[in-house]
Design a protein around this motif. Structure first.
Motif, mmCIF file in Angstrom:
data_model
loop_
_atom_site.group_PDB
_atom_site.id
_atom_site.type_symbol
_atom_site.label_atom_id
_atom_site.label_comp_id
_atom_site.label_asym_id
_atom_site.label_seq_id
_atom_site.Cartn_x
_atom_site.Cartn_y
_atom_site.Cartn_z
ATOM 1 N N TYR A 51 77.834 -17.237 147.709
ATOM 2 C CA TYR A 51 78.152 -16.375 146.577
ATOM 3 C C TYR A 51 78.875 -15.140 147.104
ATOM 4 O O TYR A 51 78.863 -14.861 148.300
ATOM 5 C CB TYR A 51 76.885 -15.975 145.807
ATOM 6 N N PHE A 53 79.813 -10.840 146.234
ATOM 7 C CA PHE A 53 79.377 -9.668 145.484
ATOM 8 C C PHE A 53 80.225 -8.471 145.887
ATOM 9 O O PHE A 53 80.897 -8.483 146.915
ATOM 10 C CB PHE A 53 77.883 -9.384 145.711
ATOM 11 N N ASP A 55 80.071 -4.445 146.741
ATOM 12 C CA ASP A 55 79.137 -3.403 147.152
ATOM 13 C C ASP A 55 79.921 -2.200 147.665
ATOM 14 O O ASP A 55 80.674 -2.331 148.635
ATOM 15 C CB ASP A 55 78.207 -3.955 148.240
ATOM 16 N N ALA A 59 84.338 -6.123 148.713
ATOM 17 C CA ALA A 59 83.887 -7.453 148.324
ATOM 18 C C ALA A 59 83.358 -8.189 149.552
ATOM 19 O O ALA A 59 83.949 -8.118 150.630
ATOM 20 C CB ALA A 59 85.034 -8.230 147.698
ATOM 21 N N TRP A 60 82.240 -8.894 149.374
ATOM 22 C CA TRP A 60 81.580 -9.594 150.468
ATOM 23 C C TRP A 60 81.277 -11.024 150.061
ATOM 24 O O TRP A 60 80.967 -11.303 148.908
ATOM 25 C CB TRP A 60 80.272 -8.897 150.841
ATOM 26 N N ASP A 62 78.669 -14.089 151.016
ATOM 27 C CA ASP A 62 77.393 -14.250 151.696
ATOM 28 C C ASP A 62 76.880 -15.682 151.548
ATOM 29 O O ASP A 62 77.219 -16.379 150.593
ATOM 30 C CB ASP A 62 76.363 -13.284 151.105
ATOM 31 N N LYS A 82 77.144 -12.248 156.610
ATOM 32 C CA LYS A 82 77.926 -11.671 155.522
ATOM 33 C C LYS A 82 79.349 -11.470 156.025
ATOM 34 O O LYS A 82 79.547 -10.921 157.108
ATOM 35 C CB LYS A 82 77.305 -10.322 155.160
ATOM 36 N N ALA A 96 84.404 -6.526 139.830
ATOM 37 C CA ALA A 96 83.161 -5.763 139.684
ATOM 38 C C ALA A 96 82.856 -5.504 138.206
ATOM 39 O O ALA A 96 81.702 -5.602 137.778
ATOM 40 C CB ALA A 96 83.260 -4.444 140.438
ATOM 41 N N VAL A 99 81.617 -8.848 136.629
ATOM 42 C CA VAL A 99 80.269 -9.220 137.058
ATOM 43 C C VAL A 99 79.222 -8.292 136.455
ATOM 44 O O VAL A 99 78.117 -8.724 136.106
ATOM 45 C CB VAL A 99 80.180 -9.234 138.601
ATOM 46 N N SER A 100 79.559 -7.016 136.286
ATOM 47 C CA SER A 100 78.590 -6.055 135.747
ATOM 48 C C SER A 100 78.317 -6.284 134.266
ATOM 49 O O SER A 100 77.350 -5.749 133.735
ATOM 50 C CB SER A 100 79.078 -4.625 135.979
ATOM 51 N N THR A 105 78.928 -14.340 137.676
ATOM 52 C CA THR A 105 78.728 -14.274 139.114
ATOM 53 C C THR A 105 80.013 -14.695 139.810
ATOM 54 O O THR A 105 80.887 -15.296 139.193
ATOM 55 C CB THR A 105 77.545 -15.170 139.554
#
Length: 158
Positions: A51, A53, A55, A59-60, A62, A82, A96, A99-100, A105
């Motif tokens: 997935y 995300f 932060d 963007a990462w 993981d 990661k 972002a 997703v928020s 996702t």
């Protein structure tokens, strides 16, 4: 030696298309170590649990499994670390925001080399409910049966 040309798929996440409704797609670069690139060039990776995300404006990616490189020594990488994604600021902000909203996702669909550079195709996706998955399977099966019936009818008609 000339640079690599073309598109070489390393891994695909077929389960993601079954479990999620794909809303939007984006291509992102990956920050990788040398042994990760060598392991990917050998055609080994798994996107099943992966997935992405956002932060702190970055963007990462993981939980993507890139196995340890066989000929690597102390320079080997952890298989499920990661990894940073390379995207433009506008793309990160857009992802972002989406997703928020809730219910969405970021899911990796495929991992590939494009002109020698490792890329990942990310999807903004919404999880399907169990009955939605069954409905999709039923529609696909009905379409397959209809095509089969048309083929047999056309063969007999000739």
């Amino acid at each position: 030696m000339p640079r690599e040309q073309g598109h070489k798929v390393v891994a695909q996440n077929k389960k993601a298309r079954h479990d999620y409704t794909i809303e939007d797609r984006v291509e992102a670069g990956l920050v990788l170590t040398g042994t990760e690139v060598k392991s990917l060039r050998a055609g080994r990776a798994s996107l099943v649990d992966g997935y992405a995300f956002v932060d702190h404006g970055e963007a990462w990616l993981d939980a993507v499994h890139i196995p340890v490189y066989g000929q690597g020594t102390w320079t080997n990488h952890p298989p499920r670390r990661k990894r940073k994604l390379l995207l433009h600021r506008e793309q990160i902000d857009k992802l972002a925001a989406k997703v928020s909203q809730g219910g969405y996702t970021l899911v990796p669909l495929s991992l590939y080399f494009s002109d020698g550079r490792a890329k990942v195709e990310l999807a903004v996706a919404k999880g399907k409910r169990e009955y939605d998955k069954r409905q999709t399977l039923r529609e696909r099966q009905d379409k397959r049966e209809a095509e089969r019936a048309m083929r047999t009818k056309n063969r007999l008609g000739d």
